[in-house]
Design an enzyme around this catalytic site. Structure first.
Site, PDB file in Angstrom:
ATOM      1  N   SER A   1      -5.676 -11.640  -6.418  1.00 20.17           N
ATOM      2  CA  SER A   1      -6.275 -11.906  -7.729  1.00 20.17           C
ATOM      3  C   SER A   1      -7.244 -10.825  -8.199  1.00 20.17           C
ATOM      4  O   SER A   1      -8.227 -11.123  -8.887  1.00 20.17           O
ATOM      5  CB  SER A   1      -6.951 -13.287  -7.754  1.00 20.17           C
ATOM      6  OG  SER A   1      -5.980 -14.304  -7.590  1.00 20.17           O
TER       7      SER A   1
ATOM      8  N   GLU B   1      -5.642  -9.874   2.654  1.00 18.01           N
ATOM      9  CA  GLU B   1      -5.207 -10.678   1.515  1.00 18.01           C
ATOM     10  C   GLU B   1      -5.223 -12.158   1.908  1.00 18.01           C
ATOM     11  O   GLU B   1      -4.278 -12.637   2.546  1.00 18.01           O
ATOM     12  CB  GLU B   1      -3.784 -10.288   1.101  1.00 18.01           C
ATOM     13  CG  GLU B   1      -3.653  -8.866   0.615  1.00 18.01           C
ATOM     14  CD  GLU B   1      -2.466  -8.711  -0.335  1.00 18.01           C
ATOM     15  OE1 GLU B   1      -2.699  -8.285  -1.473  1.00 18.01           O
ATOM     16  OE2 GLU B   1      -1.339  -9.043   0.051  1.00 18.01           O
TER      17      GLU B   1
ATOM     18  N   GLU C   1       3.981 -12.885   1.634  1.00 16.85           N
ATOM     19  CA  GLU C   1       5.216 -13.456   1.063  1.00 16.85           C
ATOM     20  C   GLU C   1       6.395 -13.214   1.996  1.00 16.85           C
ATOM     21  O   GLU C   1       7.305 -14.030   2.087  1.00 16.85           O
ATOM     22  CB  GLU C   1       5.450 -12.880  -0.342  1.00 16.85           C
ATOM     23  CG  GLU C   1       4.497 -13.526  -1.339  1.00 16.85           C
ATOM     24  CD  GLU C   1       4.127 -12.681  -2.541  1.00 16.85           C
ATOM     25  OE1 GLU C   1       4.821 -11.686  -2.819  1.00 16.85           O
ATOM     26  OE2 GLU C   1       3.125 -13.030  -3.210  1.00 16.85           O
TER      27      GLU C   1
ATOM     28  N   ASN D   1       1.358  -3.500  -6.317  1.00 22.33           N
ATOM     29  CA  ASN D   1       2.517  -4.149  -5.694  1.00 22.33           C
ATOM     30  C   ASN D   1       3.214  -4.952  -6.790  1.00 22.33           C
ATOM     31  O   ASN D   1       2.750  -6.023  -7.166  1.00 22.33           O
ATOM     32  CB  ASN D   1       2.030  -5.060  -4.553  1.00 22.33           C
ATOM     33  CG  ASN D   1       3.136  -5.932  -3.999  1.00 22.33           C
ATOM     34  OD1 ASN D   1       4.320  -5.702  -4.255  1.00 22.33           O
ATOM     35  ND2 ASN D   1       2.753  -6.947  -3.238  1.00 22.33           N
ATOM     36  N   TRP D   2       4.331  -4.405  -7.283  1.00 28.06           N
ATOM     37  CA  TRP D   2       5.017  -5.075  -8.403  1.00 28.06           C
ATOM     38  C   TRP D   2       5.803  -6.295  -7.945  1.00 28.06           C
ATOM     39  O   TRP D   2       6.289  -7.043  -8.772  1.00 28.06           O
ATOM     40  CB  TRP D   2       5.979  -4.091  -9.083  1.00 28.06           C
ATOM     41  CG  TRP D   2       5.302  -3.085  -9.947  1.00 28.06           C
ATOM     42  CD1 TRP D   2       3.959  -2.879 -10.093  1.00 28.06           C
ATOM     43  CD2 TRP D   2       5.939  -2.145 -10.817  1.00 28.06           C
ATOM     44  NE1 TRP D   2       3.724  -1.865 -10.986  1.00 28.06           N
ATOM     45  CE2 TRP D   2       4.923  -1.396 -11.445  1.00 28.06           C
ATOM     46  CE3 TRP D   2       7.272  -1.846 -11.118  1.00 28.06           C
ATOM     47  CZ2 TRP D   2       5.203  -0.381 -12.360  1.00 28.06           C
ATOM     48  CZ3 TRP D   2       7.559  -0.837 -12.024  1.00 28.06           C
ATOM     49  CH2 TRP D   2       6.531  -0.115 -12.647  1.00 28.06           C
ATOM     50  N   LYS D   3       5.977  -6.441  -6.627  1.00 25.88           N
ATOM     51  CA  LYS D   3       6.819  -7.528  -6.111  1.00 25.88           C
ATOM     52  C   LYS D   3       8.192  -7.447  -6.797  1.00 25.88           C
ATOM     53  O   LYS D   3       8.676  -6.350  -7.022  1.00 25.88           O
ATOM     54  CB  LYS D   3       6.118  -8.886  -6.308  1.00 25.88           C
ATOM     55  CG  LYS D   3       4.693  -8.854  -5.755  1.00 25.88           C
ATOM     56  CD  LYS D   3       4.013 -10.169  -5.729  1.00 25.88           C
ATOM     57  CE  LYS D   3       2.600  -9.973  -5.162  1.00 25.88           C
ATOM     58  NZ  LYS D   3       1.878 -11.215  -4.967  1.00 25.88           N
TER      59      LYS D   3
ATOM     60  N   HIS E   1       3.390  -8.304   4.304  1.00 29.83           N
ATOM     61  CA  HIS E   1       2.835  -9.070   3.175  1.00 29.83           C
ATOM     62  C   HIS E   1       3.068 -10.553   3.445  1.00 29.83           C
ATOM     63  O   HIS E   1       4.102 -10.942   3.992  1.00 29.83           O
ATOM     64  CB  HIS E   1       3.510  -8.644   1.869  1.00 29.83           C
ATOM     65  CG  HIS E   1       2.813  -9.214   0.666  1.00 29.83           C
ATOM     66  ND1 HIS E   1       3.002 -10.522   0.277  1.00 29.83           N
ATOM     67  CD2 HIS E   1       1.910  -8.680  -0.189  1.00 29.83           C
ATOM     68  CE1 HIS E   1       2.234 -10.752  -0.782  1.00 29.83           C
ATOM     69  NE2 HIS E   1       1.559  -9.661  -1.085  1.00 29.83           N
TER      70      HIS E   1
ATOM     71  N   GLY F   1      -1.460  -7.095  -7.203  1.00 28.72           N
ATOM     72  CA  GLY F   1      -0.138  -7.602  -7.539  1.00 28.72           C
ATOM     73  C   GLY F   1       0.046  -7.672  -9.042  1.00 28.72           C
ATOM     74  O   GLY F   1       0.279  -6.668  -9.710  1.00 28.72           O
ATOM     75  N   GLY F   2      -0.102  -8.883  -9.589  1.00 22.68           N
ATOM     76  CA  GLY F   2       0.176  -9.138 -11.009  1.00 22.68           C
ATOM     77  C   GLY F   2      -0.400  -8.103 -11.971  1.00 22.68           C
ATOM     78  O   GLY F   2       0.302  -7.649 -12.887  1.00 22.68           O
TER      79      GLY F   2
ATOM     80  N   GLY G   1      -2.273 -14.426  -6.437  1.00 15.66           N
ATOM     81  CA  GLY G   1      -1.680 -14.994  -7.648  1.00 15.66           C
ATOM     82  C   GLY G   1      -2.320 -16.282  -8.122  1.00 15.66           C
ATOM     83  O   GLY G   1      -1.788 -16.948  -9.005  1.00 15.66           O
TER      84      GLY G   1
HETATM   85  P1  PGA Z   1      -2.094 -10.708  -6.950  1.00 12.95           P
HETATM   86  O1  PGA Z   1      -1.204 -10.299  -5.670  1.00 12.95           O
HETATM   87  O2  PGA Z   1      -2.934  -9.522  -7.302  1.00 12.95           O
HETATM   88  O3  PGA Z   1      -1.091 -11.040  -8.007  1.00 12.95           O
HETATM   89  O4  PGA Z   1      -2.929 -11.878  -6.535  1.00 12.95           O
HETATM   90  C1  PGA Z   1      -1.730  -9.495  -4.639  1.00 12.95           C
HETATM   91  C2  PGA Z   1      -0.687  -9.244  -3.598  1.00 12.95           C
HETATM   92  O5  PGA Z   1       0.080 -10.154  -3.251  1.00 12.95           O
HETATM   93  O6  PGA Z   1      -0.587  -8.115  -3.068  1.00 12.95           O
END
Ligand code: PGA
Length: 255
Positions: free
Chosen positions: A216, A171, A103, A14-16, A101, A237-238, A177
Site C-alpha cells: 500500500s 511486505e 502472491e 511491481n505491475w503484477k 512474493h 504494486g498498484g 493492496g
Molecule cells: P501494493 O502491492 O502496493 O498494491 O499494495 C505491493 C506488492 O505486492 O508488491
C-alpha cells in the site's frame, strides 16, 4: 536503536498481471519525460509481466530506469512449461527479479526453500533478487510476526548472497493492496529485526543489508515511509502502474 544512514533509495514497481504493449509504451514515455535523469541517490526499476519486458526494454533504453522480472525458475533451462529462467530475464535486459512474493507463496504454495533456489539462480545469472518476506494477518494477530519472518529469512536467503547482490522486501501480506499499513515504528522495528537476522544468517555487516518496504505504498505516504529509519526503498504494486504515481514516489525518495 540502530541508526543507519543509507544514501541510495531503491524504488521498484511491481505491475503484477497488469498492462499491455500500448500502455507500457506510454508509461515509459511518461517516466522518461518526468525523469530524463533520476535524482541523485535514487534507483528505479519496473517489473512488468514477462511479455512486456521487451517493449519496455526498448522504450527505456538509454534511460536510468531498470527492468526486472516478477519470478524466475531455479533452473537455467529445461522441461518446465510456462516458466522463465533468470538467464532469460537477463538476456532481455533485466537487472532484477522478485522472488518469493506472497502472491506466489500463496497461489503456488512456494516454499522458502524454493525461493532460496530461485534467488540463487538469479544471482548466478547476474540479476539482483528482491527476496520478499512478510506475515499474514492471522500470523500477526497470533503474535507470530517476528518468528515467521525470521524463519523466512533463514530459509529464503541463499549462500550466494553477499552485500551487493540481493535486496530484501518486507511486505506484510495484510498490507498488500489493502490500504492498511503498519505504523512507522512497526516498520522501523521490523526492518531492524530483518537486517539483524539477515546479517546473522549471511555473516554480512548490517550496513550491507538493504530492506525495501512494500504494501500500500502510494504517492501520499511514500515520503513518510521512505524517511523511516532502516527503510532502503519501496516495492510498489498498484501505484506503479500509473507513470504519474510511480514518478511521484520517485520524487518522494529524493526529498
Ligand atoms: P501494493 O502491492 O502496493 O498494491 O499494495 C505491493 C506488492 O505486492 O508488491
Amino acid at each position: 536503536m540502530m541508526q543507519r544512514q543509507k544514501m541510495v533509495k531503491i524504488i521498484i514497481g511491481n505491475w503484477k498481471m497488469h498492462g499491455d504493449p500500448a500502455a507500457s509504451a506510454a508509461w515509459a514515455a511518461g517516466v522518461r519525460e518526468r525523469f530524463p535523469v533520476l535524482p541523485a541517490g535514487v534507483k528505479a526499476a519496473v517489473c512488468p509481466p514477462a511479455t512486456l519486458i521487451p517493449v519496455l526494454a526498448e522504450m527505456l533504453l538509454g534511460s536510468d530506469f531498470k527492468l526486472g522480472g516478477q519470478d524466475c525458475h531455479p533452473q537455467p533451462h529445461g522441461p518446465h512449461t510456462g516458466d522463465i529462467s533468470a538467464g532469460m530475464l537477463k538476456a532481455v535486459g533485466c537487472d532484477y527479479v522478485i522472488v518469493g512474493h506472497s502472491e506466489r507463496r500463496t497461489e503456488y504454495k512456494e516454499s522458502s526453500a524454493l525461493v532460496r533456489e530461485k534467488a540463487a539462480a538469479a544471482i548466478r545469472a547476474g540479476l539482483t533478487p528482491i527476496i520478499c518476506v512478510g506475515e499474514t494477518e492471522l500470523e500477526r494477530e497470533a503474535g507470530h510476526t517476528a518468528a515467521i519472518i525470521s524463519q523466512q529469512i533463514h530459509d529464503s536467503i541463499p549462500p550466494e548472497a553477499n552485500g551487493g547482490n540481493f535486496v530484501l522486501a518486507y511486505e506484510p501480506v495484510w498490507a498488500i493492496g489493502s490500504g492498511k499499513l503498519p505504523t512507522n515504528d512497526e516498520i522501523s522495528q521490523l526492518h531492524e529485526m530483518i537486517i539483524a537476522e539477515t546479517a546473522l544468517r549471511t555473516g554480512l555487516a548490517t550496513s550491507a543489508v538493504s530492506v525495501l518496504y512494500g504494501g500500500s505504498v502510494k504517492p501520499a505516504n511514500a515520503r513518510e515511509i521512505l524517511a523511516i529509519n532502516n527503510v532502503s526503498g519501496v516495492l510498489v504494486g498498484g501505484a506503479s502502474v500509473k507513470a504519474e504515481d510511480f514518478c511521484a514516489i520517485i520524487a518522494a525518495a529524493s526529498e
